[in-house]
Design a protein around this motif. Sequence first.
Motif, short mmCIF file in Angstrom:
data_model
loop_
_atom_site.label_atom_id
_atom_site.label_comp_id
_atom_site.label_asym_id
_atom_site.label_seq_id
_atom_site.Cartn_x
_atom_site.Cartn_y
_atom_site.Cartn_z
N SER A 59 0.83 -1.16 -0.16
CA SER A 59 0.37 -0.16 -0.01
C SER A 59 0.84 1.31 -0.14
O SER A 59 1.99 0.88 0.36
CB SER A 59 -1.47 -0.08 1.05
OG SER A 59 -0.59 0.02 2.40
N ALA A 60 0.37 2.13 -0.71
CA ALA A 60 1.24 3.55 -0.34
C ALA A 60 0.24 4.64 0.01
O ALA A 60 -1.06 4.50 -0.85
CB ALA A 60 1.42 4.22 -1.50
N GLU A 61 0.97 5.71 0.61
CA GLU A 61 -0.72 6.35 0.87
C GLU A 61 0.73 8.17 0.77
O GLU A 61 1.94 8.28 0.78
CB GLU A 61 -0.13 6.98 2.67
CG GLU A 61 -0.52 5.92 3.26
CD GLU A 61 -1.76 6.00 3.89
OE1 GLU A 61 -2.93 6.85 3.16
OE2 GLU A 61 -2.83 4.81 3.08
N LYS A 62 -0.17 9.27 -0.67
CA LYS A 62 0.29 9.96 -0.80
C LYS A 62 1.52 9.49 -1.85
O LYS A 62 2.27 10.14 -2.02
CB LYS A 62 0.83 11.05 0.79
CG LYS A 62 -0.41 11.38 1.18
CD LYS A 62 -0.36 12.79 1.15
CE LYS A 62 -1.27 13.40 2.39
NZ LYS A 62 -2.32 12.89 2.90
N LEU A 63 0.69 9.39 -2.49
CA LEU A 63 2.19 8.28 -3.39
C LEU A 63 1.56 9.58 -4.79
O LEU A 63 0.71 9.77 -5.41
CB LEU A 63 1.36 6.80 -4.28
CG LEU A 63 1.99 6.39 -5.59
CD1 LEU A 63 3.30 6.19 -5.51
CD2 LEU A 63 1.11 5.83 -6.04
N GLU A 64 3.42 9.17 -4.93
CA GLU A 64 3.37 10.60 -6.66
C GLU A 64 4.38 9.63 -7.30
O GLU A 64 5.37 9.62 -6.64
CB GLU A 64 3.17 11.35 -6.46
CG GLU A 64 3.87 13.09 -7.29
CD GLU A 64 3.63 14.48 -6.77
OE1 GLU A 64 3.97 15.24 -7.80
OE2 GLU A 64 3.62 14.88 -5.84
N GLY A 65 4.60 9.74 -8.88
CA GLY A 65 5.62 9.25 -9.69
C GLY A 65 4.64 7.84 -10.13
O GLY A 65 3.96 7.43 -9.91
N THR A 97 -8.25 4.67 -3.12
CA THR A 97 -9.01 5.36 -1.97
C THR A 97 -8.59 6.61 -2.31
O THR A 97 -10.16 7.38 -1.39
CB THR A 97 -8.96 5.08 -0.70
OG1 THR A 97 -6.96 5.35 -0.55
CG2 THR A 97 -8.82 3.42 -0.15
N SER A 98 -7.71 7.35 -2.70
CA SER A 98 -7.69 9.06 -2.97
C SER A 98 -6.94 8.82 -3.78
O SER A 98 -6.06 8.68 -4.02
CB SER A 98 -7.88 9.99 -1.85
OG SER A 98 -6.07 9.18 -1.57
N GLY A 99 -7.52 9.58 -4.73
CA GLY A 99 -6.60 10.02 -5.97
C GLY A 99 -6.45 9.37 -7.24
O GLY A 99 -7.48 8.64 -7.31
N GLY A 117 1.10 6.70 -10.00
CA GLY A 117 0.35 7.56 -9.19
C GLY A 117 0.30 8.71 -9.39
O GLY A 117 1.39 9.15 -9.72
N ALA A 118 -0.85 9.39 -9.48
CA ALA A 118 -0.99 10.91 -9.28
C ALA A 118 -0.39 11.23 -8.57
O ALA A 118 -0.90 10.98 -7.27
CB ALA A 118 -2.41 11.56 -10.25
N GLU A 119 -0.64 12.55 -8.41
CA GLU A 119 -0.02 13.07 -6.53
C GLU A 119 -1.54 12.96 -5.74
O GLU A 119 -2.49 13.14 -5.92
CB GLU A 119 -0.36 14.51 -6.87
CG GLU A 119 0.62 15.31 -5.52
CD GLU A 119 0.51 17.21 -5.91
OE1 GLU A 119 0.45 18.03 -5.06
OE2 GLU A 119 0.77 17.76 -7.45
#
Length: 112
Positions: free
Chosen positions: A12-18, A42-44, A90-92
């Motif tokens: 899992s990842a929280e606040k993934l970007e890139g 769950t978001s983005g 993932g988007a920001e």
Amino acid sequence: MENNNSGRIIGSAEKLEGMDTIWEFDADEAEEVNISYSLTVTSGKAKLVYVSPDGIVSTLAECIAGEESEKSASDSIEAKAGENRIRLVGAEGTSLEYEFTADAGEVEPFGD
């Protein structure tokens, strides 16, 4: 995050970007590889993409929170001779959970 060397990862990842590579397979010749995946956002928004040795990118799954927030499938890909990769993008600010399995190549947790 779990990596048990059986060709399967859960993470899992929280606040993934890139993006990051979660699977690599350096094939000597063309070979069919069986994969399965589950992606829940769950978001983005996020997607799984296959990158062929010649750099062509194909989207395997794309998820957007609140719309199509979950995708899972079992499939096979025609791995070409050379370096084949599957990346998680993932988007920001994207939060997600994923599971990925492949019967050939090396599976790596996101961020390693």
